[in-house]
Design a protein around this motif. Structure first.
Motif, PDB file in Angstrom:
ATOM      1  N   GLY A  98       0.712  -1.242  -0.103  1.00 17.81           N
ATOM      2  CA  GLY A  98       0.009  -0.083   0.081  1.00 17.81           C
ATOM      3  C   GLY A  98       0.906   1.467   0.110  1.00 17.81           C
ATOM      4  N   LEU A  99       2.130   1.145  -0.401  1.00 18.60           N
ATOM      5  CA  LEU A  99       2.975   2.438  -0.351  1.00 18.60           C
ATOM      6  C   LEU A  99       3.037   3.085  -1.618  1.00 18.60           C
ATOM      7  N   GLN A 100       3.180   4.321  -1.825  1.00 18.51           N
ATOM      8  CA  GLN A 100       3.035   5.039  -3.065  1.00 18.51           C
ATOM      9  C   GLN A 100       4.493   5.129  -3.263  1.00 18.51           C
ATOM     10  N   VAL A 101       4.944   4.373  -4.641  1.00 19.61           N
ATOM     11  CA  VAL A 101       6.363   4.223  -4.947  1.00 19.61           C
ATOM     12  C   VAL A 101       6.399   4.740  -6.265  1.00 19.61           C
ATOM     13  N   GLY A 102       7.345   5.631  -6.512  1.00 17.63           N
ATOM     14  CA  GLY A 102       7.696   6.050  -7.552  1.00 17.63           C
ATOM     15  C   GLY A 102       9.128   5.388  -8.214  1.00 17.63           C
ATOM     16  N   VAL A 103       9.231   4.876  -9.398  1.00 21.34           N
ATOM     17  CA  VAL A 103      10.557   4.328  -9.865  1.00 21.34           C
ATOM     18  C   VAL A 103      10.969   4.800 -10.815  1.00 21.34           C
ATOM     19  N   HIS A 104      12.636   4.879 -11.050  1.00 15.81           N
ATOM     20  CA  HIS A 104      13.113   5.461 -12.325  1.00 15.81           C
ATOM     21  C   HIS A 104      14.197   4.487 -12.480  1.00 15.81           C
ATOM     22  N   ILE A 105      14.254   3.844 -13.605  1.00 15.10           N
ATOM     23  CA  ILE A 105      15.373   3.239 -14.034  1.00 15.10           C
ATOM     24  C   ILE A 105      16.069   3.848 -15.128  1.00 15.10           C
ATOM     25  N   ALA A 106      17.330   4.341 -14.958  1.00 14.50           N
ATOM     26  CA  ALA A 106      18.015   5.112 -15.747  1.00 14.50           C
ATOM     27  C   ALA A 106      18.717   4.463 -16.734  1.00 14.50           C
ATOM     28  N   PRO A 107      18.394   4.566 -18.014  1.00 20.90           N
ATOM     29  CA  PRO A 107      19.395   3.946 -19.151  1.00 20.90           C
ATOM     30  C   PRO A 107      20.663   4.230 -19.264  1.00 20.90           C
TER      31      PRO A 107
END
Length: 221
Positions: A184-193
């Motif tokens: 239930g957490l609000q999670v932002g994800v960025h996978i950097a190319p």
């Protein structure tokens, strides 16, 4: 109990600190490794004070650095035991540092890199009061299977990882995000190319935006 200490920076505006960011370095580094982010971020958020404590143990693999715990090929059992052992030291450091400025968790964000991300996620999600947020670069979540029984709060989380990381594969961040979202957490994800085991300009910009948002600070004009 060992007391943590390390470099600090700010507030950029010179006044009384209104917010606190604690930067947790990776294996074999020290607080100076991340405090260099503070002048860059501090220009955008002038009432924030930055602290970057050195981990409690001399590093087994680098005599000039520190470790939160010894590592063994990402063995999840050892990682969990390691974060558990170091957690009380970080909790005590947070309590002491917040009290020194008259701040609480609602004005505090943990930012980790690599092993520091493991510490930030473990400690931040188990404190009685909810932090304003947690940012994790190039890390992983230790003990995901224990979240359901041990989770104390659900702060916003931002996870950033390079897809060319040669130390910790970016799939570990994706797994962490799935486990946190599942609770239930609000999670932002960025996978950097094209980014390895490091923080690039885009990652830093995303972290800055996250901090401004969770601290409810105005975007610089």
């Amino acid at each position: 109990m060992t007391k943590l200490d390390g470099p600090r920076h700010g507030p950029h505006g010179g006044g009384k600190p209104g917010h606190l960011v604690v930067l947790l370095h990776g294996y074999g580094a020290d607080g100076n490794d991340l405090i260099g982010l503070a002048p860059l971020l501090g220009q955008l958020m002038p009432d924030v004070v930055f602290h970057a404590p050195n981990a409690p143990q001399p590093c087994e693999g680098n005599p000039f650095g520190y470790q939160w715990f010894g590592i063994s090929r990402l063995d999840p059992t050892i990682a969990l035991a390691g974060v558990r052992t170091a957690a009380p030291l970080l909790d005590a450091y947070l309590d002491e540092t917040m009290a020194a400025y008259g701040l609480d968790e609602s004005k505090t964000v943990l930012v980790g890199f690599s092993q520091g991300t493991m510490m930030a996620l473990h400690v931040g999600l188990r404190r009685r009061k909810q932090l304003a947020g947690i940012i994790g670069f190039s890390g992983m979540l230790a003990g995901a299977e224990l979240l359901q029984s041990e989770l104390q709060n659900r702060p916003p989380v931002l996870l950033i990882h390079g897809d060319s990381d040669e130390m910790l594969p970016h799939t570990l961040t994706q797994r962490a995000a799935a486990a946190l979202t599942g609770e239930g957490l609000q999670v932002g994800v960025h996978i950097a190319p094209g980014v390895g085991h490091s923080i690039d300009e885009t990652g830093l910009q995303l972290a800055a935006r996250f901090l401004l948002n969770v601290f409810d600070l105005p975007e610089p004009k």
